[in-house]
Write an enzyme that holds these catalytic residues in place. Structure first.
Site, PDB file in Angstrom:
ATOM      1  N   VAL A   1       0.830  -1.205   0.000  1.00 45.61           N
ATOM      2  CA  VAL A   1       0.000   0.000   0.000  1.00 45.61           C
ATOM      3  C   VAL A   1       0.872   1.267   0.000  1.00 45.61           C
ATOM      4  CG1 VAL A   1      -1.826   1.251   1.193  1.00 45.61           C
ATOM      5  CG2 VAL A   1      -1.836  -1.242   1.220  1.00 45.61           C
TER       6      VAL A   1
ATOM      7  N   LYS B   1     -13.405  -5.079   9.930  1.00 47.86           N
ATOM      8  CA  LYS B   1     -14.045  -4.068   9.066  1.00 47.86           C
ATOM      9  C   LYS B   1     -15.518  -3.901   9.431  1.00 47.86           C
ATOM     10  CE  LYS B   1     -10.794  -5.019   5.330  1.00 47.86           C
ATOM     11  NZ  LYS B   1     -10.481  -5.961   4.260  1.00 47.86           N
TER      12      LYS B   1
ATOM     13  N   GLY C   1      -0.420  -9.187  -3.356  1.00 43.19           N
ATOM     14  CA  GLY C   1      -0.434  -8.125  -2.330  1.00 43.19           C
ATOM     15  C   GLY C   1      -1.794  -7.910  -1.691  1.00 43.19           C
TER      16      GLY C   1
ATOM     17  N   GLU D   1     -10.256   5.994   5.410  1.00 44.81           N
ATOM     18  CA  GLU D   1     -11.067   5.499   4.291  1.00 44.81           C
ATOM     19  C   GLU D   1     -10.553   4.157   3.775  1.00 44.81           C
ATOM     20  OE1 GLU D   1     -14.031   7.185   2.586  1.00 44.81           O
ATOM     21  OE2 GLU D   1     -13.934   5.017   2.535  1.00 44.81           O
TER      22      GLU D   1
HETATM   23  P1  NAP Z   1       3.121  -4.906   3.617  1.00 47.62           P
HETATM   24  O1  NAP Z   1       3.211  -5.031   2.158  1.00 47.62           O
HETATM   25  O2  NAP Z   1       3.484  -6.061   4.473  1.00 47.62           O
HETATM   26  O3  NAP Z   1       3.989  -3.641   4.052  1.00 47.62           O
HETATM   27  C1  NAP Z   1       4.212  -3.310   5.378  1.00 47.62           C
HETATM   28  C2  NAP Z   1       5.273  -2.216   5.408  1.00 47.62           C
HETATM   29  O4  NAP Z   1       5.414  -1.770   6.737  1.00 47.62           O
HETATM   30  C3  NAP Z   1       6.651  -2.661   4.940  1.00 47.62           C
HETATM   31  O5  NAP Z   1       7.235  -1.639   4.199  1.00 47.62           O
HETATM   32  C4  NAP Z   1       7.425  -2.877   6.243  1.00 47.62           C
HETATM   33  O6  NAP Z   1       8.802  -2.608   6.129  1.00 47.62           O
HETATM   34  C5  NAP Z   1       6.789  -1.831   7.116  1.00 47.62           C
HETATM   35  N1  NAP Z   1       6.779  -2.130   8.548  1.00 47.62           N
HETATM   36  C6  NAP Z   1       6.126  -3.123   9.192  1.00 47.62           C
HETATM   37  N2  NAP Z   1       6.307  -3.037  10.515  1.00 47.62           N
HETATM   38  C7  NAP Z   1       7.096  -1.963  10.705  1.00 47.62           C
HETATM   39  C8  NAP Z   1       7.656  -1.342  11.859  1.00 47.62           C
HETATM   40  N3  NAP Z   1       7.427  -1.825  13.066  1.00 47.62           N
HETATM   41  N4  NAP Z   1       8.428  -0.247  11.671  1.00 47.62           N
HETATM   42  C9  NAP Z   1       8.663   0.247  10.444  1.00 47.62           C
HETATM   43  N5  NAP Z   1       8.150  -0.290   9.316  1.00 47.62           N
HETATM   44  C10 NAP Z   1       7.378  -1.370   9.462  1.00 47.62           C
HETATM   45  O7  NAP Z   1       1.624  -4.495   4.066  1.00 47.62           O
HETATM   46  P2  NAP Z   1       0.487  -3.831   3.163  1.00 47.62           P
HETATM   47  O8  NAP Z   1      -0.198  -4.900   2.401  1.00 47.62           O
HETATM   48  O9  NAP Z   1       1.026  -2.656   2.465  1.00 47.62           O
HETATM   49  O10 NAP Z   1      -0.543  -3.386   4.308  1.00 47.62           O
HETATM   50  C11 NAP Z   1      -0.275  -2.289   5.142  1.00 47.62           C
HETATM   51  C12 NAP Z   1      -1.537  -1.933   5.939  1.00 47.62           C
HETATM   52  O11 NAP Z   1      -2.579  -1.639   5.034  1.00 47.62           O
HETATM   53  C13 NAP Z   1      -2.066  -3.054   6.833  1.00 47.62           C
HETATM   54  O12 NAP Z   1      -2.643  -2.496   7.981  1.00 47.62           O
HETATM   55  C14 NAP Z   1      -3.173  -3.684   5.974  1.00 47.62           C
HETATM   56  O13 NAP Z   1      -4.160  -4.302   6.749  1.00 47.62           O
HETATM   57  C15 NAP Z   1      -3.722  -2.466   5.306  1.00 47.62           C
HETATM   58  N6  NAP Z   1      -4.382  -2.695   4.032  1.00 47.62           N
HETATM   59  C16 NAP Z   1      -3.774  -3.445   3.071  1.00 47.62           C
HETATM   60  C17 NAP Z   1      -4.408  -3.617   1.858  1.00 47.62           C
HETATM   61  C18 NAP Z   1      -3.784  -4.434   0.766  1.00 47.62           C
HETATM   62  O14 NAP Z   1      -4.442  -4.668  -0.247  1.00 47.62           O
HETATM   63  N7  NAP Z   1      -2.545  -4.883   0.899  1.00 47.62           N
HETATM   64  C19 NAP Z   1      -5.669  -3.034   1.633  1.00 47.62           C
HETATM   65  C20 NAP Z   1      -6.251  -2.269   2.652  1.00 47.62           C
HETATM   66  C21 NAP Z   1      -5.595  -2.105   3.842  1.00 47.62           C
HETATM   67  P3  NAP Z   1       9.764  -3.444   5.123  1.00 47.62           P
HETATM   68  O15 NAP Z   1       9.268  -3.119   3.732  1.00 47.62           O
HETATM   69  O16 NAP Z   1      11.108  -2.915   5.356  1.00 47.62           O
HETATM   70  O17 NAP Z   1       9.561  -4.868   5.473  1.00 47.62           O
HETATM   71  N1  HSE Z   2      -6.173  -8.334   3.318  1.00 46.35           N
HETATM   72  C1  HSE Z   2      -7.252  -7.451   3.039  1.00 46.35           C
HETATM   73  C2  HSE Z   2      -8.214  -8.115   2.070  1.00 46.35           C
HETATM   74  C3  HSE Z   2      -6.726  -6.181   2.442  1.00 46.35           C
HETATM   75  O1  HSE Z   2      -7.858  -9.129   1.477  1.00 46.35           O
HETATM   76  O2  HSE Z   2      -9.335  -7.630   1.930  1.00 46.35           O
HETATM   77  C4  HSE Z   2      -7.778  -5.119   2.325  1.00 46.35           C
HETATM   78  O3  HSE Z   2      -8.151  -4.659   3.584  1.00 46.35           O
END
Ligand code: NAP
Ligand code: HSE
Length: 433
Positions: free
Chosen positions: A15, A205, A187, A129
């Site tokens: 994200v 959610k 992702g 959001e």
């Molecule tokens: P991700 O790909 O695993 O990325 C997490 C990022 O956070 C990485 O850059 C990681 O660093 C960094 N990180 C984790 N813990 C940390 C800490 N303690 N200190 C500093 N950096 C830290 O996760 P994501 O999929 O982007 O999701 C992020 C958030 O968005 C989550 O809360 C998830 O529920 C929410 N979300 C995700 C999606 C989706 O489609 N993926 C949709 C809606 C909401 P490194 O890169 O160095 O490992």
């Molecule tokens: N892991 C979540 C999903 C990301 O699959 O819906 C969006 O919040």
């Protein structure tokens, strides 16, 4: 032009990279709309050597969350995930006078009162959001578009990963483990994908939507939840033969001052709108007393759809619209009992699908029917395909029931399992017509 909105990112994975890309690629468009530039000034990650899709200049990277409090920033975008170290970092950022934009539904569902209290104390705003239904602006729908309504029901496909898995298993006959691995690669999944497939993410959610729609603060444990992790391809095939599709639904509705809430795989008629939702798409149906039925649809997970919602929150902050949009002052109040009166299962009725693996011997169907009858469950249809007829052969029997109280149905299932004639415990799901 006015001073830039100075942005720090906490996390830059799926994200965060999307946010950095949109801020860079659409800088002029966003500055024109906001009346000021949106400038990415700091990016905190765990491992600065990882590639960030070329979206982040190396000099912005740091591994020190303290920089988000000490650098001159206006807002911190938390896209790291989790509720441990990240919760501390977020509280510190609010305390240091940063507004917050977060996609972290687990953080809000579990620590909403603490986070919002901190924001109120320091006069900060919180945009979230992206925390529910990814790219669908469902938070704005409830907090702005439906303000003239009393919302009476929420029904949603809120987890993109589960929907991706179910629709790939249904449409392409792929197996569960392979599709889950694909969803992770794309992702969509959480860092711990158990949260996606066991229904917890959808419950997080749902709890946020229920707070916005009904003003309640349901503890996570009070939301009965079941995920898709136990789904067998055989149930998807039988459902299809019966004219249904299985989807993971998160539902809440208000009845006589009490709230029914649950997350569960449900059999939906193939032609129902939510049954048409495929892949990583989400959909949310809301019923309001003035507007009546409404339906919202879009990508619920993934890099750019989620970043789209985050950037919308950033523009709101840049133009100072956040107090209307996010009502920071009113959300998740502390010290006020907002635990909802939850309708017990015994008060809920449904039709049910049940599948039994049985020895192919005389009287077995009568035995099953007898137990269902004892518990006042009426059978609507039965499928049993012909077996080989050999003495040790087994058959799958699928039964669709008429509407019955959930408590009666559960007792019938317990009795079938207790009697021990079925080869495996009964598989069962609610059916929505
Ligand atoms: P991700 O790909 O695993 O990325 C997490 C990022 O956070 C990485 O850059 C990681 O660093 C960094 N990180 C984790 N813990 C940390 C800490 N303690 N200190 C500093 N950096 C830290 O996760 P994501 O999929 O982007 O999701 C992020 C958030 O968005 C989550 O809360 C998830 O529920 C929410 N979300 C995700 C999606 C989706 O489609 N993926 C949709 C809606 C909401 P490194 O890169 O160095 O490992
Ligand atoms: N892991 C979540 C999903 C990301 O699959 O819906 C969006 O919040």
């Amino acid at each position: 032009m006015a001073q830039a909105l100075r942005i720090g990112l906490l996390g830059c994975g799926t994200v965060g990279t999307g946010v950095a890309r949109i801020l860079s690629e659409k800088a002029q468009q966003l500055a024109r709309i906001a009346g000021r530039p949106l400038e990415l000034c700091r990016v905190v990650v765990r491992d600065p050597s990882k590639s960030r899709d070329g979206a982040v200049p190396q000099h912005l990277l740091s591994t020190d969350p303290g920089t988000l409090c000490n650098d001159p920033l206006d807002v911190v975008v938390e896209v790291a995930g989790g509720t441990g170290a990240v919760r501390d970092a977020v509280l510190k950022c609010l305390g240091a006078g940063r507004d917050l934009v977060t996609a972290n539904k687990a953080l809000l569902a579990e620590y909403g009162p603490e986070i919002f209290e901190k924001a109120r104390k320091h006069g900060r705003a919180i945009g979230f959001e992206a925390a529910v239904a990814g790219g669908i602006p469902i938070i704005r729908v409830i907090t702005e578009g439906m303000v003239a309504n009393r919302i009476t029901a929420i029904q949603g496909i809120l987890n993109g990963t589960s929907n991706y898995i179910l629709s790939k298993m249904t449409d392409e006959g792929l197996n569960y483990a392979d599709v889950l691995a694909e969803a992770q690669k794309l992702g969509y999944a959480e860092a711990d994908p158990t949260l996606d497939v066991d229904g917890t993410d959808a419950a997080h959610k749902l709890s946020i939507l229920a707070h916005l729609a009904f003003g309640v603060q349901p503890p996570l444990e009070s939301i009965p939840r079941r995920g898709i992790d136990g789904i067998d391809a055989v149930d998807i095939r039988f459902a299809s033969e019966l004219g249904y599709t299985i989807r993971l639904l998160a539902e809440s509705w208000n009845r006589e001052g009490k709230l029914a809430m649950h997350v569960s795989p449900v059999l939906l008629r193939k032609q129902a709108p939510l049954a048409q939702v495929r892949g990583a798409y989400n959909a949310v149906a809301l019923v309001g007393d003035a507007v009546e039925d409404t339906l919202y649809y879009g990508k619920g997970a993934g890099m750019l759809p989620t970043a789209s919602s985050i950037v919308a929150d950033l523009v709101d902050l840049a133009v100072s619209r956040e107090r209307m949009v996010h009502r920071t002052g009113l959300l998740w109040p502390v010290g006020v009992s907002k635990e909802p009166a939850i309708l017990p299962d015994t008060d809920l009725k449904s039709r049910f699908y049940l599948r039994l693996l049985l020895p192919d011997r005389p009287g077995i169907m009568a035995e099953v029917a007898g137990i269902l009858a004892t518990h006042r469950i009426s059978i609507a249809s039965v499928i049993q395909h012909e077996s080989t007829g050999s003495p040790d052969s087994r058959v799958q029997m699928v039964i669709m029931t008429h509407e019955a109280p959930t408590s009666d149905f559960r007792m019938a299932v317990e009795e079938i399992n207790r009697r021990g004639f079925a080869v495996l415990p009964v598989t069962h799901y609610p059916v929505a017509d």
